[in-house]
Design an enzyme around this catalytic site. Sequence first.
Site, short mmCIF file in Angstrom:
data_model
loop_
_atom_site.label_atom_id
_atom_site.label_comp_id
_atom_site.label_asym_id
_atom_site.label_seq_id
_atom_site.Cartn_x
_atom_site.Cartn_y
_atom_site.Cartn_z
N ASP A 19 0.86 -1.19 0.00
CA ASP A 19 0.00 0.00 0.00
C ASP A 19 0.89 1.24 0.00
O ASP A 19 2.09 1.17 0.32
CB ASP A 19 -0.91 0.00 1.24
CG ASP A 19 -1.81 1.24 1.28
OD1 ASP A 19 -2.49 1.52 0.27
OD2 ASP A 19 -1.82 1.96 2.29
N SER A 20 0.28 2.37 -0.27
CA SER A 20 1.02 3.63 -0.24
C SER A 20 1.36 4.06 1.19
O SER A 20 2.16 4.97 1.38
CB SER A 20 0.19 4.73 -0.91
OG SER A 20 -1.02 4.92 -0.20
N CYS A 82 -4.22 -1.25 -2.36
CA CYS A 82 -4.38 0.19 -2.55
C CYS A 82 -5.13 0.36 -3.86
O CYS A 82 -4.69 -0.14 -4.90
CB CYS A 82 -2.99 0.82 -2.65
SG CYS A 82 -3.01 2.57 -3.07
N GLU A 161 -3.98 9.59 7.69
CA GLU A 161 -2.56 9.46 8.05
C GLU A 161 -2.21 10.46 9.16
O GLU A 161 -1.48 10.13 10.10
CB GLU A 161 -1.66 9.66 6.81
CG GLU A 161 -1.83 8.60 5.73
CD GLU A 161 -0.92 7.37 5.88
OE1 GLU A 161 0.16 7.48 6.48
OE2 GLU A 161 -1.32 6.29 5.39
N CYS A 211 -10.98 3.16 -1.44
CA CYS A 211 -9.63 3.47 -0.95
C CYS A 211 -9.49 2.74 0.37
O CYS A 211 -10.39 2.79 1.22
CB CYS A 211 -9.48 4.98 -0.76
SG CYS A 211 -7.94 5.43 0.07
N HIS A 213 -7.80 3.34 2.87
CA HIS A 213 -7.74 4.19 4.06
C HIS A 213 -9.14 4.51 4.60
O HIS A 213 -9.30 4.84 5.77
CB HIS A 213 -7.07 5.53 3.75
CG HIS A 213 -5.57 5.50 3.69
ND1 HIS A 213 -4.88 4.85 2.69
CD2 HIS A 213 -4.63 6.04 4.51
CE1 HIS A 213 -3.58 5.01 2.88
NE2 HIS A 213 -3.40 5.73 3.99
#
Length: 299
Positions: A19-20, A82, A161, A211, A213
């Site tokens: 993932d990023s 991701c 994040e 996404c 996240h």
Amino acid sequence: MAFAAEPVSENGRPIGVFDSGLGGLTVARAIACTLPHESIYYLGDTKRCPYGVRTEDEVRTFVLQAGRWLAAHDIKIMIIACNTATAAGLRIAQQMLPVPVIGVIAPGARAAINSTRTRKVGVLATPLTVRTGAYTQAIRALDAGVSVYGCPAPSFVEIVERELATGAHLQERWLQNGDVFDTPEICAEVARTLDPIVASGADVDTVVLGCTHFPLLVGPIRKALGPGVRVVSSAEETTRELTDILQRREQLAGDDVEPQHRFATTSDNIAEFAAAGSFIFGQPLKSIEHVSLEELKEH
Ligand code: DGL
């Protein structure tokens, strides 16, 4: 006397998850819950996160670097956990890497199709994922009559994040508690972002979190959408697809295998990654290593 480490059996090799940043740990968590004997080798490219505001070419390059790095670490399969990286790089990764690669968009599309009754689906994703049209294609490949409403959310990855980095909202069982990020500021930003779907009058009954996240923002997202709209994500469907593939390839780890999870990040702040990552993964991240961008770029 030194003892040689026990060789890892063919099927005991890890599943590579990429993932990023931290978001893919929502998928890694689902894998660890469903397949408790599988080892996971997770790579989060935190330093270059977010991917969703970059160009497709750039992200494609990052996917190949990560894929080659993981493949060099003896994984048996790679999950691109991701959506943005899947949209930009799944096809090239499948062509170029020596291991099978699966992404999260086709599973997310399946989850949406299984849920919708009105055949009107919203896709909440990063700007790049929406721009590529990958979700629309994947959903229409399953049911050509479904209308898809893409809703770009440029700020959500950074919100997640940032909030995780502060540690202020960390609670042990966030998956059961949608209120973890439920601050007035975040709710207002989420409502603003979702307004095009809510105000469209389009009878959308399902929104897919496009996404990895975004499951962390599920509380504010549900609140903004209201009770008539179901929110689905790709983690469970991805795990189902992974299980099918490993079964077909006779590569599932045996019941006697004790999983060894390893984590790697391009972040310079391992402590931050450990705290936030343990929270999302639902168990302590015991083995974390730093990978420099120079090392990734060699791959
Ligand atoms: N978790 C990534 C995704 O699913 C976040 C993308 C980003 O880094 O912007 O799209």
